[in-house]
Scaffold this motif. Sequence first.
Motif, PDB file in Angstrom:
ATOM      1  N   VAL A  77      -0.629   0.434   6.915  1.00  0.00           N
ATOM      2  CA  VAL A  77       0.295  -0.694   6.791  1.00  0.00           C
ATOM      3  C   VAL A  77       1.683  -0.146   6.491  1.00  0.00           C
ATOM      4  O   VAL A  77       1.909   0.471   5.445  1.00  0.00           O
ATOM      5  N   LYS A  78       2.598  -0.356   7.396  1.00  0.00           N
ATOM      6  CA  LYS A  78       3.930   0.222   7.296  1.00  0.00           C
ATOM      7  C   LYS A  78       4.623  -0.199   6.009  1.00  0.00           C
ATOM      8  O   LYS A  78       4.708  -1.383   5.672  1.00  0.00           O
ATOM      9  N   GLY A  79       5.126   0.797   5.278  1.00  0.00           N
ATOM     10  CA  GLY A  79       5.915   0.548   4.082  1.00  0.00           C
ATOM     11  C   GLY A  79       5.143   0.100   2.863  1.00  0.00           C
ATOM     12  O   GLY A  79       5.746  -0.149   1.814  1.00  0.00           O
ATOM     13  N   ALA A  80       3.818   0.022   2.952  1.00  0.00           N
ATOM     14  CA  ALA A  80       3.031  -0.514   1.840  1.00  0.00           C
ATOM     15  C   ALA A  80       2.585   0.583   0.883  1.00  0.00           C
ATOM     16  O   ALA A  80       2.193   1.672   1.305  1.00  0.00           O
ATOM     17  N   LYS A  81       2.626   0.285  -0.405  1.00  0.00           N
ATOM     18  CA  LYS A  81       2.029   1.164  -1.407  1.00  0.00           C
ATOM     19  C   LYS A  81       0.681   0.580  -1.833  1.00  0.00           C
ATOM     20  O   LYS A  81       0.264  -0.473  -1.331  1.00  0.00           O
ATOM     21  N   HIS A  82       0.015   1.257  -2.747  1.00  0.00           N
ATOM     22  CA  HIS A  82      -1.369   0.905  -3.066  1.00  0.00           C
ATOM     23  C   HIS A  82      -1.533  -0.554  -3.485  1.00  0.00           C
ATOM     24  O   HIS A  82      -2.327  -1.299  -2.905  1.00  0.00           O
ATOM     25  N   THR A  83      -0.789  -0.989  -4.487  1.00  0.00           N
ATOM     26  CA  THR A  83      -0.985  -2.333  -5.024  1.00  0.00           C
ATOM     27  C   THR A  83      -0.397  -3.428  -4.143  1.00  0.00           C
ATOM     28  O   THR A  83      -0.644  -4.612  -4.392  1.00  0.00           O
ATOM     29  N   ASP A  84       0.362  -3.067  -3.111  1.00  0.00           N
ATOM     30  CA  ASP A  84       0.839  -4.079  -2.164  1.00  0.00           C
ATOM     31  C   ASP A  84      -0.329  -4.750  -1.451  1.00  0.00           C
ATOM     32  O   ASP A  84      -0.189  -5.880  -0.949  1.00  0.00           O
ATOM     33  N   LEU A  85      -1.475  -4.071  -1.391  1.00  0.00           N
ATOM     34  CA  LEU A  85      -2.648  -4.643  -0.733  1.00  0.00           C
ATOM     35  C   LEU A  85      -3.584  -5.317  -1.732  1.00  0.00           C
ATOM     36  O   LEU A  85      -4.699  -5.705  -1.379  1.00  0.00           O
ATOM     37  N   TYR A  86      -3.134  -5.486  -2.990  1.00  0.00           N
ATOM     38  CA  TYR A  86      -3.910  -6.228  -3.984  1.00  0.00           C
ATOM     39  C   TYR A  86      -3.675  -7.726  -3.860  1.00  0.00           C
ATOM     40  O   TYR A  86      -4.583  -8.533  -4.028  1.00  0.00           O
ATOM     41  N   ASP A  87      -2.428  -8.090  -3.653  1.00  0.00           N
ATOM     42  CA  ASP A  87      -2.103  -9.491  -3.421  1.00  0.00           C
ATOM     43  C   ASP A  87      -1.046  -9.511  -2.328  1.00  0.00           C
ATOM     44  O   ASP A  87      -0.644  -8.466  -1.822  1.00  0.00           O
TER      45      ASP A  87
END
Length: 341
Positions: free
Chosen positions: A311-321
Amino acid sequence: MANVTITPEKGAQSLSLTNRWDKIFPQSAQVDQQKVTFKNRYGITLAADLYTPKSMKSGDKLPAIVLAGPFGAVKEQVSGLYAQTLAERGFVPLAFDPSYTGESGGEPRNLASPEINTDDFSAAVDFLLLQNFVQDGQIGILGICGWGGMALNAAAIDTRIKAVATSTMYDMSRVFTYGYNDSTTPEQRHQARQQFNQNRTENARIGVNSTFAPLPDKTDASQPQFVQDYVNFYKTPRGFHPRTVGSSTADSQNGWVNSMPLAFMNMPLLSFADEIQVPVLLVHGENAHSRYFSEDAFKKLTVADKELYLVKGAKHTDLYDNQAGKIPYDKFEQFFKANLK
């Protein structure tokens, strides 16, 4: 929830479950939700939220998805958000609290186990296979963060699982044993084993399991960015939930049992990832500190139908919510619709 009738699993124990909406995300007007329980192979009764589309009619059969994670979270947080969103897209998702955590049973509280938590996924499959509203045999699983490794382990052993996806996956065995980026030396590993076993001895002596909070109560610039990100999620209104280990404080007894890492250090979760024979989707943030877990797991997979999606530009917790709008729900929908039919 008038559109489905639940077939209960025999032998599940009664649990004390809340019926109020206490999720960290708003309730969808397009989805029904209800609490269900089922037991795993070890006799532990698990609590879960079952989500179904309101458009579902009596007699309909839909593909189902089992969800859990992140490590130390509860179903009222990340897995529930994913589940509700996938229900809006035509699936029957089941988000559960792993054994020993949240509203699920098991003693002692707040323990994690690579074997038992892997079986939790299979126990959820047991439950769904009993339901007449689930499309025959069309069950996938989605593990988030630390439960991503457990999901891959489950897919390697449970041939009833037809597709497996992970999001921002952690290999908990690897990180507990070797540290981040495999930086722990053999001597440091031995010292860690000594400390955890000393903890176990002390717990036996006093008859109570001491616990530790996995995260500091506050952060400062000296800590790694990913630790600050975790605290910003678990210990602020964004992601706080009183039942989750991740939100525990240093002075509480709601942390992990302080000998918990021992089992993970001796039981590598991804030992048989090369034997998975169903489609696999690994989703990770391009800028996540944990990205290497998915990249290395992808290399281990031998199944032809596999994909690593960054996922472009995403860090780990960006995919938490979805605060940053980074969770690729379209990708998950396409994957499961292609493989659960």
